[in-house]
Enzyme design. Structure first.
Site, PDB file in Angstrom:
ATOM      1  N   CYS A  71       0.867  -1.182   0.000  1.00 16.95           N
ATOM      2  CA  CYS A  71       0.000   0.000   0.000  1.00 16.95           C
ATOM      3  C   CYS A  71       0.898   1.225   0.000  1.00 16.95           C
ATOM      4  CB  CYS A  71      -0.924   0.007   1.211  1.00 16.95           C
ATOM      5  SG  CYS A  71      -1.924   1.505   1.326  1.00 16.95           S
ATOM      6  N   HIS A 163      -3.623  -4.202 -10.674  1.00 19.18           N
ATOM      7  CA  HIS A 163      -4.454  -3.041 -10.983  1.00 19.18           C
ATOM      8  C   HIS A 163      -4.947  -3.120 -12.426  1.00 19.18           C
ATOM      9  CE1 HIS A 163      -3.392  -0.698  -7.355  1.00 19.18           C
ATOM     10  NE2 HIS A 163      -2.263  -1.380  -7.446  1.00 19.18           N
ATOM     11  N   GLU A 213     -10.835  -0.340  -4.459  1.00 17.19           N
ATOM     12  CA  GLU A 213      -9.812  -1.256  -3.976  1.00 17.19           C
ATOM     13  C   GLU A 213     -10.420  -2.595  -3.599  1.00 17.19           C
ATOM     14  OE1 GLU A 213      -6.476   0.065  -1.676  1.00 17.19           O
ATOM     15  OE2 GLU A 213      -7.311   2.092  -1.554  1.00 17.19           O
ATOM     16  N   CYS A 222      -5.177   5.810  -3.326  1.00 21.13           N
ATOM     17  CA  CYS A 222      -4.482   4.520  -3.393  1.00 21.13           C
ATOM     18  C   CYS A 222      -3.117   4.772  -4.003  1.00 21.13           C
ATOM     19  CB  CYS A 222      -5.276   3.515  -4.223  1.00 21.13           C
ATOM     20  SG  CYS A 222      -4.422   1.930  -4.466  1.00 21.13           S
ATOM     21  N   GLY A 225      -2.212   2.322  -6.734  1.00 20.56           N
ATOM     22  CA  GLY A 225      -3.098   2.583  -7.860  1.00 20.56           C
ATOM     23  C   GLY A 225      -2.705   3.831  -8.620  1.00 20.56           C
TER      24      GLY A 225
END
Length: 281
Positions: A71, A163, A213, A222, A225
């Protein structure tokens, strides 16, 4: 259990210092503390742990109890936590994650407080089998996703977690992220599910993104992301290989995919919200 609430661009997690605290069942704890009515309220749980191979280790759990590889917003908060609280007071901090060891540069103010942090996120993964996504060729820039009578084209990238980036013409501010994100996350071609990004191109160096997510739902930001979005923009010839600003619901991140080493660098803020004690049972 003592904890700290932190956020990066509105992506908020409950952080536990496992140099001092012990957590026996992080999956269950993540479900409990993440509840915004009966718990503390967060996008998940992050454990800051000792490491034999880096300065510290980060374990990150979603509100449904599943553990994620990485993350980007959380790792900036981890670096700020260990720096500002003198656990690891170094200008460059190595954090062990399930996506490998990540290096974070600490950018301080005149009071030696970490204000922004730059994370070497490593090279984006574009090989279908490694993302993973079931596709015929790599890089995957034309994955067709369908829902509610509409079809979209996704570019798939992994930043340690999968992703699918979808560039759309309509204003992402009013787009049905929950409806389409919930369906696309669980598409059978994503063996480990996927995070879904919906993106407007404001200019070659300025993008606007909302994200769904996996295991969480829509969040205000994110980090991985955002990196995947910038990489997808470069792969599709939308953005150059230079710093790209990405607007998120919770703030802005700057992403650069450097040709010199092939790595993506993410710069953004991290903030303490509050400390507290949690009584579980």
């Amino acid at each position: 259990m003592r904890f700290t609430k932190m956020q990066g661009c509105g992506n908020d997690y409950v952080y536990v210092n496992c140099f001092e605290e012990s957590v026996s069942s992080p999956e269950q704890l993540a479900r409990s503390v993440s509840d915004r009515h009966f718990g503390i309220g967060s996008d998940g749980l992050v454990l800051i742990c000792p490491s034999e191979v880096a300065d510290c280790k980060m374990r990150m759990f979603n509100p449904d109890g599943s553990e994620s590889e990485m993350c980007g917003n959380a790792i900036r908060c981890v670096a700020k936590y260990v720096y500002d609280r003198d656990i690891i007071h170094k200008q460059k901090i190595a954090v062990d994650t399930l996506a490998g060891i990540k290096l974070i540069a600490v950018n301080t103010d005149e009071n030696d407080i970490a204000r922004t942090l730059t994370v070497d996120m490593g090279a984006p993964i574009t090989t279908a089998a490694e993302i993973p996504v079931i596709a015929v060729s790599s890089p995957v820039k034309d994955l067709r996703l369908e829902a509610f009578g509409r079809e979209f084209t996704a570019t798939c990238v992994s930043m340690g977690n999968p992703h699918a980036v979808i560039f759309i013409d309509e204003d992402v501010s009013s787009f049905d992220v929950e409806g389409f994100g919930r369906v696309f996350e669980q598409d059978e071609r994503f063996p480990r599910k996927a995070n879904i990004e919906f993106v407007n191109v404001l200019s070659p160096t300025h993008l606007k993104m909302r994200v769904w997510e996996r295991g969480t739902g829509e969040t205000l930001a994110c980090g991985t992301g955002t990196c995947a979005t910038a990489a997808a923009a470069c792969l599709n010839g939308i953005s150059p290989y230079e710093p790209v600003m990405v607007d998120l619901l919770g703030g802005q991140l700057t992403i650069e995919w450097k040709k010199t080493d092939g790595h993506i660098y993410m710069t953004g803020p991290a903030e303490f919200t509050f400390d507290g004690e949690y009584y579980n049972g």
